[in-house]
Write an enzyme that holds these catalytic residues in place. Structure first.
Site, PDB file in Angstrom:
ATOM      1  N   ARG A 183       0.849  -1.188   0.000  1.00  0.00           N
ATOM      2  CA  ARG A 183       0.000   0.000   0.000  1.00  0.00           C
ATOM      3  C   ARG A 183       0.887   1.241   0.000  1.00  0.00           C
ATOM      4  NH1 ARG A 183      -3.270  -2.834  -1.570  1.00  0.00           N
ATOM      5  NH2 ARG A 183      -5.351  -3.346  -0.782  1.00  0.00           N
ATOM      6  N   HIS A 231      -0.639   0.390 -10.001  1.00  0.00           N
ATOM      7  CA  HIS A 231      -1.342  -0.526  -9.093  1.00  0.00           C
ATOM      8  C   HIS A 231      -1.895  -1.735  -9.860  1.00  0.00           C
ATOM      9  CE1 HIS A 231      -3.503  -0.601  -4.944  1.00  0.00           C
ATOM     10  NE2 HIS A 231      -3.220  -1.818  -5.359  1.00  0.00           N
TER      11      HIS A 231
END
Length: 268
Positions: A183, A231
């Site tokens: 993250r 991502h």
């Protein structure tokens, strides 16, 4: 049961009979960050072999590109530069994996089978065959000192937020390479570029960011030692994920134990 992925805050408060919040992916930090989350409602996450394999393939691709300078050669091509560089081998590196959960364990075993030396670190004790796993804050420095490539696969919790900071990354060997596929909140972004410019880190590959999409004015875009991907390291496949979500819905309706239930105290 609510199946969610980065849902708007407040969207669950209109369901007074909610009994389960199911993440459509492996991460659940966005659920815990929701200020109006019903505190006692069960939370589940996706545990999927396909996600683990996807993550392992992505990280392996990045590591091999780093060893063989392929990202640098792409940049050289667009500049019209013929500039051979020294490369390194699998036997030259020890891969350190922060976070030995489902994804981290899968990656560690895959890298070990290929021939890499691998070490792991987790909050709690873990055992993997032929792979040393350090645990707790007291052993983190020793783990980092052995990691020429550091891969972050930790869950994002208040305890791990900002864990990739100047102090932590300075404990890596000089010239180490950073890969963050967990993250964006794990990385203290303002600490990274000084470590690259000083030569302490030789490069970084970032798939996750504090703000996504990464703003166009962000300094990471223009730094020659930072690789950026949007991502995409491991993306949930509905065909693989939906059956386990449906199974958990049936379990919930029958009052049975839920699969892949998250510890509400640990946050993962």
């Amino acid at each position: 049961m609510a199946i969610v992925w980065k849902h708007p805050h407040g969207s669950l408060s209109v369901y007074p009979n909610l009994r389960c919040i199911a993440s459509f992916g492996a991460g659940v930090d966005f659920i815990f960050e929701n200020p109006d989350r019903p505190p006692d409602v069960a939370i589940t996450r996706v545990v999927d072999d396909a996600l683990a394999e996807d993550m392992s393939e992505y990280v392996f691709t990045v590591i091999m590109g780093y060893l063989k300078n392929t990202s640098q050669y792409v940049m050289d091509q667009f500049r019209g530069m013929w500039s051979p560089k020294p490369y390194s081998r699998i036997s030259d590196h020890t891969i350190g994996i922060m976070g030995i959960g489902t994804l981290g364990t899968h990656l560690a075993k895959d890298l070990r089978n290929i021939g890499f030396k691998v070490v792991g670190w987790s909050k709690n004790p873990k055992k993997l065959k032929d792979i040393p796993v350090y645990h707790g804050a007291e052993s983190r420095k020793e783990f980092l000192s052995k990691s020429s490539v550091l891969v972050c696969l930790l869950p994002l919790t208040p305890e791990t937020r900002g864990i990739l900071n100047q102090d932590t990354l300075n404990q890596l060997p000089k010239g180490a390479f950073l890969i963050n596929v967990a993250r964006g909140g794990h990385l203290k972004e303002e600490d990274l570029i000084p470590l690259l410019d000083s030569g302490h880190l030789s490069g970084a590959c970032l798939d996750v960011f504090a703000e996504e999409p990464l703003p166009k004015e962000h300094p990471f875009w223009d730094h020659p030692l930072i690789q950026i991907t949007p991502h995409v390291a491991s993306v949930s496949d509905p065909a693989s994920v939906v059956p386990q979500l449906a199974e958990n819905y049936l379990r919930l309706s029958r009052g049975e134990e839920l699969r892949n239930r998250v510890d509400l105290q640990q946050g993962y």
